[in-house]
Design an enzyme around this catalytic site. Structure first.
Site, PDB file in Angstrom:
ATOM      1  N   ASP A 418      -1.348  -2.794 -10.381  1.00 25.31           N
ATOM      2  CA  ASP A 418      -1.288  -1.660  -9.483  1.00 25.31           C
ATOM      3  C   ASP A 418      -2.966  -1.381  -9.052  1.00 25.31           C
ATOM      4  OD1 ASP A 418      -0.837   1.551  -9.438  1.00 25.31           O
ATOM      5  OD2 ASP A 418      -2.578   1.486 -10.511  1.00 25.31           O
ATOM      6  N   GLU A 471       0.317  -4.339  -5.237  1.00 24.65           N
ATOM      7  CA  GLU A 471       0.190  -2.940  -4.664  1.00 24.65           C
ATOM      8  C   GLU A 471      -0.966  -2.824  -3.869  1.00 24.65           C
ATOM      9  OE1 GLU A 471      -0.016   1.867  -5.107  1.00 24.65           O
ATOM     10  OE2 GLU A 471      -1.152   0.377  -6.463  1.00 24.65           O
TER      11      GLU A 471
END
Length: 749
Positions: A418, A471
């Site tokens: 993330d 990401e």
């Protein structure tokens, strides 16, 4: 030191404190530091030690009325020194195998003395921790039930280099840590205590004596199990799960993710079916995902987090699956069930930041430890959290080992990392003057780059078949390039296996949000992705982030009436599944949920209740997703050459006035699939499309306008024969009918 010999006295004799010589008094400073929990070596003061004329015993037992040393042929009551200290010198030639009989006002306990044991952590472990190279850090730090020197108990270890002292506390000590100070192991910053008689299920924390003289009570950063939030204690854990996924793991080892089907169903476990535990989810989730044909699930963060509304993205327990749904073994059971159903498991992993909760990682030992010392550098500007100090060996080790831990201990098949962009740039969300350039004068966080490279290299070396997914929302060069290949920017690749294609997601959703009459002016938003499609290895994500906080659910982003919105939704999914790259779809979007997702109640499953009048509309979209996955898995052209430019060819990328896109995908043998999307609300009869000369006849294998999916039923029921009419720069062409707001797939007949 501890010995196993008999007492030196030849007779079985009992001594009261009058028969026990007084021990030399502790120095004022030693006594003060010991009682304050600020002593670095309590084992030097407590336990049993040879002295001139015998063996000195000393123990710290607050609230005890008396303490007796018991061994074969020996019972000797120690003298009270005050403040819970009891001591005495016995005329013994060596230290016996002894126990302590501790008498309280209403009970007497027989205990092993924790301070008679040698350190239960080896020199190699300490060396590797100091080097930041302990790839199995979870085996060295934390709480580990074990047998040590023939006694069952738990070894507790914690890294706290700035602490003046550390005490262990838990339900086994009525949350009073006075009697359980830990010892510092050299210059490693690691504190250790073996506690006999404590085992699995015990609750514990560490009481840190801070450099400023204060104390703080902290959960274990390495805890493998925690209490269920809002409770915050760590839990002693030993795994007993027996894996049944050997066949899956063997297949995974030889797989090449880039050349295999990879269709992902993203799930927030607490809200997929609210109220279900890991074991109950294991009875429902694998069957549902398998039925729809997804190859993988991606679980939003499962590591422990205090605030459910963060969806798991603000982690306090990096080594512990959230206790909200069960135990770590229960989570293993779920992963096992998914594997046995043929479903891979990815988890979201959050090494970019951590929350400031006073019982967790922030200023863990009284000074910045896991975070940088510079407050401006430490504070994450977007989320009110703290960033990790990626330049510190032990912190980097904590994170690298954590990545390995999830893959090895829980058989996780992939980590979706993330917020990578927030790690890579020193000026991320910071104004001028709020950040300092790196040693090269640039904005790149060189420590974060090195950390990500090390993490990826370590995971890929240790865990064959696992994939890491970034990401990363910028155009950083080489996210999925090998770490040893230096690019134009002067950096080696970050080493990820895949990267979320945020550009494709934003552009394509922006195009679909326009009324069809206006889409001609935004045609490039659907074609631009192919300009950079092979710069990285991409995943096409329609994730949770796109269906919350006012962004609306996927079907609700579309213009027009309910029929048109569903048609656009179906056509878009058909376009997405045919586009180069892997696919990811968030739960609820597979059946065109109209409302935004909420972690409070999860997907609107009632839309699939047969008693609901519009149920066929939603069931039809779900049937389409199932067929997309089935045809996709059976068609190597759609996945085998996702990272190879030779696997794609435009046929029609400029039909902006018609809102039509047509392209070919090829497998390794050159066998094609032809995908055509019509994003206008009109039927286009006999729409001429250029085609490869090598295919004389095409057949329709998927049509998002099929009545089974809730469409109008405008299909190409008969084979389409190639005509010798050149078109789109190709020698032959076909004349399919293009349904309104629909995507069709054609294959050689």
């Amino acid at each position: 030191m501890a010995g196993g010999g008999e007492p030196a006295e030849p007779r079985d004799e009992a001594y009261d404190e009058r028969g026990v010589r007084a021990a030399p008094a502790l120095g004022d400073d030693e006594r003060r530091r010991l009682l304050a929990g600020a002593h670095h070596d309590p084992h030097a003061l407590l336990g049993a030690h040879p002295v001139r004329g015998g063996v000195l015993f000393r123990t710290l037992r607050p609230y005890a009325r008396s303490v007796t040393v018991a061994a074969v042929g020996l019972r000797a009551r120690l003298r009270a020194e005050g403040d819970g200290l009891f001591s005495g010198v016995l005329p013994l030639r060596e230290i016996p195998d002894y126990r302590l009989l501790v008498t309280y006002e209403d009970a007497e306990l027989e205990l092993h003395d924790p301070y008679r044991f040698l350190p239960a952590l080896g020199e190699l472990d300490l060396h590797l921790i100091g080097e930041g190279r302990h790839e199995e850090l979870w085996r060295a730090l934390g709480a580990h039930p074990m047998s040590h020197q023939g006694v069952a108990g738990t070894r507790f270890t914690v890294w706290a280099p700035n602490a003046l002292g550390v005490r262990l506390t838990g339900d086994f000590s009525y949350w009073d840590g006075t009697a359980l100070p830990m010892r510092s192991l050299g210059g490693s910053g690691v504190w250790e205590l073996f506690l006999p008689g404590v085992g699995e299920g015990a609750l514990y924390k560490f009481e840190i004596a801070r450099p400023d003289g204060g104390h703080s009570l902290r959960a274990d950063p390495m805890a493998r199990r925690t209490e269920c939030p809002p409770a915050t204690a760590s839990v002693v854990h030993g795994s007993h799960h027996r894996w049944g996924d050997d066949a899956w793991m063997a297949r995974r080892e030889g797989g090449r993710v880039h050349e295999l089907p990879f269709s992902v169903y993203e799930v927030h476990l607490p809200s997929w079916r609210p109220g279900l535990t890991y074991r109950q989810l294991a009875e429902q989730l694998p069957a549902y995902v398998k039925d729809l044909g997804f190859t993988h699930v991606e679980l939003m963060p499962v590591a422990e987090h205090p605030f459910g509304g963060s969806w798991g993205y603000q982690v306090t327990g990096f080594y512990a699956p959230t206790a909200r749904l069960g135990s770590p073994d229960d989570f293993k059971h779920l992963v096992d069930a998914l594997h046995r159903a043929g479903i891979g498991v990815l988890v979201d992993w959050v090494p970019a930041h951590f929350p400031k909760d006073a019982w967790a990682l922030a200023e863990f030992d009284g000074r910045p430890l896991y975070e940088p010392a510079d407050p401006l550098r430490a504070a994450h500007p977007d989320w009110g959290t703290l960033e990790f100090d990626y330049g510190r060996n032990e912190v980097r080790n904590f994170l690298v080992a954590n990545a390995v831990y999830w893959c090895e201990e829980f058989h996780i098949d992939g980590l979706r990392v993330d917020a990578v962009a927030s790690m890579l740039y020193l000026d991320y969300s910071r104004e001028p003057g709020q950040w300092t350039p790196n040693a090269r004068g640039g904005r790149e966080n060189l420590d974060a780059v090195a950390f990500l490279q090390e993490m990826n290299a370590t995971v890929y070396r240790r865990c064959p078949g696992v994939v890491t997914v970034a990401e990363e929302s910028t155009a950083w060069d080489g996210v999925t390039r090998a770490t040893h290949h230096v690019g134009p920017s002067g950096f080696g690749g970050l080493g990820f296996g895949l990267k979320w294609n945020m550009g494709w997601m934003h552009d394509s959703l922006a195009y679909l949000a326009h009324e069809p009459v206006h889409r001609a002016h935004h045609h490039h938003e659907m074609t631009f992705s192919m300009v950079y499609a092979y710069s990285e290895n991409y995943v096409l994500p329609i994730s949770h982030d796109e269906v919350v906080h006012g962004k609306r659910a996927l079907v609700s982003k579309m213009p027009g009436d309910w029929w048109q919105r569903r048609a656009d939704h179906r056509a878009y999914l058909g376009f997405m599944w045919a586009h180069p790259g892997k696919q990811l779809l968030f739960m609820g979007q597979e059946f065109a949920q109209g409302a935004e997702w909420s972690e409070a109640h999860g997907p609107d499953w009632w839309l699939l209740d047969p008693s609901y009048s519009a149920e066929p509309d939603h069931r039809g979209v779900r049937d389409l997703v199932r067929d997309l996955n089935q045809v996709y898995a059976a068609t190597p052209a759609l996945w085998q050459r996702d990272t190879d430019p030779e696997g794609f060819s435009w046929i029609e990328g400029d039909a902006r006035e018609d809102n039509v896109f047509a392209f070919l995908r090829f497998d390794a043998e050159g066998s094609p699939l032809l995908a055509i999307s019509n994003f206008s609300p009109v039927v286009r009869h006999e729409y001429r499309i250029g085609a490869p000369e090598s295919v004389p006849v095409w057949r329709e294998v998927l049509n998002t306008d099929d009545r089974r999916y809730g469409g109008g039923g405008v299909v190409n029921a008969e084979p389409l024969k190639a005509e010798p009419t050149g078109w789109h720069g190709r020698p032959v062409s076909i004349l399919p009918v293009l349904p309104p707001l629909a995507t069709i797939w054609l294959r050689p007949a």
